[in-house]
Scaffold this active site. Sequence first.
Site, PDB file in Angstrom:
ATOM      1  N   ASP A 253       0.881  -1.158   0.000  1.00 57.48           N
ATOM      2  CA  ASP A 253       0.000   0.000   0.000  1.00 57.48           C
ATOM      3  C   ASP A 253       0.928   1.220   0.000  1.00 57.48           C
ATOM      4  O   ASP A 253       2.119   1.125   0.322  1.00 57.48           O
ATOM      5  CB  ASP A 253      -0.938  -0.002   1.217  1.00 57.48           C
ATOM      6  CG  ASP A 253      -2.142   0.926   0.992  1.00 57.48           C
ATOM      7  OD1 ASP A 253      -2.069   1.788   0.086  1.00 57.48           O
ATOM      8  OD2 ASP A 253      -3.144   0.809   1.723  1.00 57.48           O
TER       9      ASP A 253
HETATM   10  C1  BGC Z   1      -4.949   3.400   0.052  1.00 60.33           C
HETATM   11  C2  BGC Z   1      -5.074   2.421  -1.115  1.00 60.33           C
HETATM   12  C3  BGC Z   1      -4.853   3.139  -2.410  1.00 60.33           C
HETATM   13  C4  BGC Z   1      -3.504   3.819  -2.374  1.00 60.33           C
HETATM   14  C5  BGC Z   1      -3.195   4.596  -3.632  1.00 60.33           C
HETATM   15  C6  BGC Z   1      -3.673   4.203  -0.018  1.00 60.33           C
HETATM   16  O1  BGC Z   1      -3.689   5.224   0.924  1.00 60.33           O
HETATM   17  O2  BGC Z   1      -4.996   2.704   1.263  1.00 60.33           O
HETATM   18  O3  BGC Z   1      -6.319   1.810  -1.091  1.00 60.33           O
HETATM   19  O4  BGC Z   1      -4.948   2.248  -3.475  1.00 60.33           O
HETATM   20  O5  BGC Z   1      -3.475   4.744  -1.294  1.00 60.33           O
HETATM   21  O6  BGC Z   1      -3.995   5.711  -3.719  1.00 60.33           O
END
Ligand code: BGC
Length: 795
Positions: A253
């Site tokens: 993530d």
């Molecule tokens: C979120 C993800 C997301 C990623 C990219 C993160 O903060 O938890 O779900 O895909 O950011 O935006």
Amino acid sequence: MRLVGILAFVFMATLSLSAQDKELEEKINSLMSELTLEEKVSLCSGRDDWSTQPIERLDIPWIWMADGPHGLRRAPATNKAGYGDQHPATCFPTASALSATWDTDLIYKVGQALGEECQALDVNVLLGPGVNIKRSVLGGRNFEYFSEDPVLSGELGAAYINGVQSQGVGTSLKHFVANNVETMRMFMNSDVDMRTLHEIYLTPFEIAVKKAQPWTVMACYNRVQGEYGTQSPYLLSKILKEEWGFEGIVISDWFAVIDRVAALKAGMHIEMPHVSSVNDEILLKAVQEGELDEAILDNLVKEILMVVLKAKSLDREDVDQKVEEHHQFAREVHGQAITLLKNDENVLPLSKDKYKRIAIIGEFAANPRYQGNGSSEVKPTQLDNVLDIIKNEYGKGVKISYAQGYNLKDDNDFTMIEDAVQLAKESDVALVFAGLPLHYESEGIDRKHIDMPAAHNQLIAEVAKVQNNTVAVLTNGSAVAMPWIEQVPAVLETWLGGQAGAGAVADVLFGTVNPSGKLAETFPVKLADTPAAFNFPGEQGNVLYGERIFVGYRYYDEKLIEPLFPFGHGLSYTSFDYSDIQLSAKKISDKDVLEVSLKVKNTGTVAGKETVQLYVSDLESTLQRPEKELKHFVKVELQPGETKEVSFELSGRDFSYYDAKRNMWIAESGSFEIMAAASSRDIRLKAQIELESTQQVPMMVDKYTFAKELWDNLETRELLKEYMPNWINGWVPEGKTMDEANIPGFFMEHPMIKFPYITNNEITHEQVNELIERCKNITYTPAYRTFKEVENVSF
Ligand code: BGC
């Protein structure tokens, strides 16, 4: 014709892919011999915010990843954050609405549409779906997740992935795993026991991986059992790769990596986004100094190249985003999600004969809330509002009036209620649009309570006092409390319906679409009734999963709590009758497949769709089990008077629990009940089967194995008789055999290490060790009764 064409395309794609896979493998092997160590290291992190690292010298391309999940949030360029300036894309209903459809075919089609938009906008991997379990109603991202149930979440996740990937676009199954709280999300430890982790939190990922093979899995921010999700060898290597056979790559993530070297060792491939060259240097140094085996790096790089090259080879030019078509489709999808929770006296659908003056009340009608806050925010290609749609499409021959009712900028502004009440009084029906404002539901923040703004609640209550035909039309991504529930005859839950949701709401209100949504999450009466009430959001960086496997309806069943609306509930403008449940056998083994069939009839006057839910209940079990668990579901469409047969297949896993001591799924011998239901609290048909397990389960005897376990197993009982005959004989009633000894429960609760004490050294410590050795390879057939309590006599 069109379907045949699509199938042929998928078939060809699959066929050519395997040949292509071989070709790719050869290409990758030759690239590996040319890549420098520095280049290999660089491939393990992103190039910037949204793309992977290219190696131009070797023609290794980069691919574009973008959020997800209910639409595409594509930044203008891969190095731009993409909040506010993202490219317009179709905003579909969010996951909590999609799940209310209970329709895997439809979710597959949503996936296809999303895949097409990705192709049109040059995105290779869509960052979704999220299959984390809605453990608490307060979870800030509940709107982005499917359900409180693992099977429903997993099946919908698999359908979504298969749909997107059928278009040559990858997905990222997220957030792996036990990412169920937003508070301190970058550090929080999900303190969850092994059985619960497997039965509830891993299962949706397992279903999605096994049924759909997402190209990527996104490792979570949080820790699980003390280890960060990005660096857990147990989760990333043992479970995901070895046990489930995951073929893709793991990405972090965004900014989730703590220890880069540990992450690679655990099986994480790419750190996202690109953080700084310092992070690459850490890896480089680790390899140079022998801390990280280069062979580990090589394997990860090969797998990264496989995904990147495959993605690139499936890139299609000149794909149309189909903006108009997808807008219409989004409306259709939302029509299947809207959930009719209450409809006394058939207030709905709105008949123009009955209602000549329609009051539309509430700012949401004009200023819609249609998605959640955070990384999933899509910039819609257009946005409908229900006020205009009703006026334009349903307004002929009726008087439509509007009152704002509340102020979305101020939850406690009650000044507009009076006008709304006046309007309701002068109308034949009042539709009150209320719910949760955008800032109530957000990634990164949990809710503190489940109440709607005070002004919304008061508005509904006041309007209902003057208008008998009051319909509460709710907009929210997750459950809310409804203190006015007894005052209103009808409640329509419309979730977060995406850019075209307003049209679907109008279609359902006026009966053009018969509602068929069902709750994928329980609506509680109050927060204190909910499973995680005591353990959410956790404290000091730790969140105890104290309710264990009793998540969602499993908890309400166990605690005998009446929810406001149960899991699986949803009404229709017609009615359905269930009959004729048939099982292919009365007795099965864990290796058999049991077929269950039943009939569903539309007994009303309009066409409608019903979701039949199949629950299994273990009537007698060694371990504590939920009263019932959802195993399958199917949605059927029926014309008035029409009957259809639906069937399901149940296999060993559907009867099993996860034994954390033995690390295995166990289907015990015993009786099971199979229930066909219209909701978790509306069981329509039941049937019973006997399961005879063919499994052989290790006894796993050590010095902390208890007397009762050894006594209940006939093989180990013989050994007890051999080692401590006098002691056993002391409990045998006159004229009875040793097997009939009435050993008091008190003594049965002693572990082997205590045997020398309770037998007055008839068995010595040395002999206990010898006995343990002799028990080591003993296995047994799991069955309830294995650990049967002996009659409790006093001593
Ligand atoms: C979120 C993800 C997301 C990623 C990219 C993160 O903060 O938890 O779900 O895909 O950011 O935006």
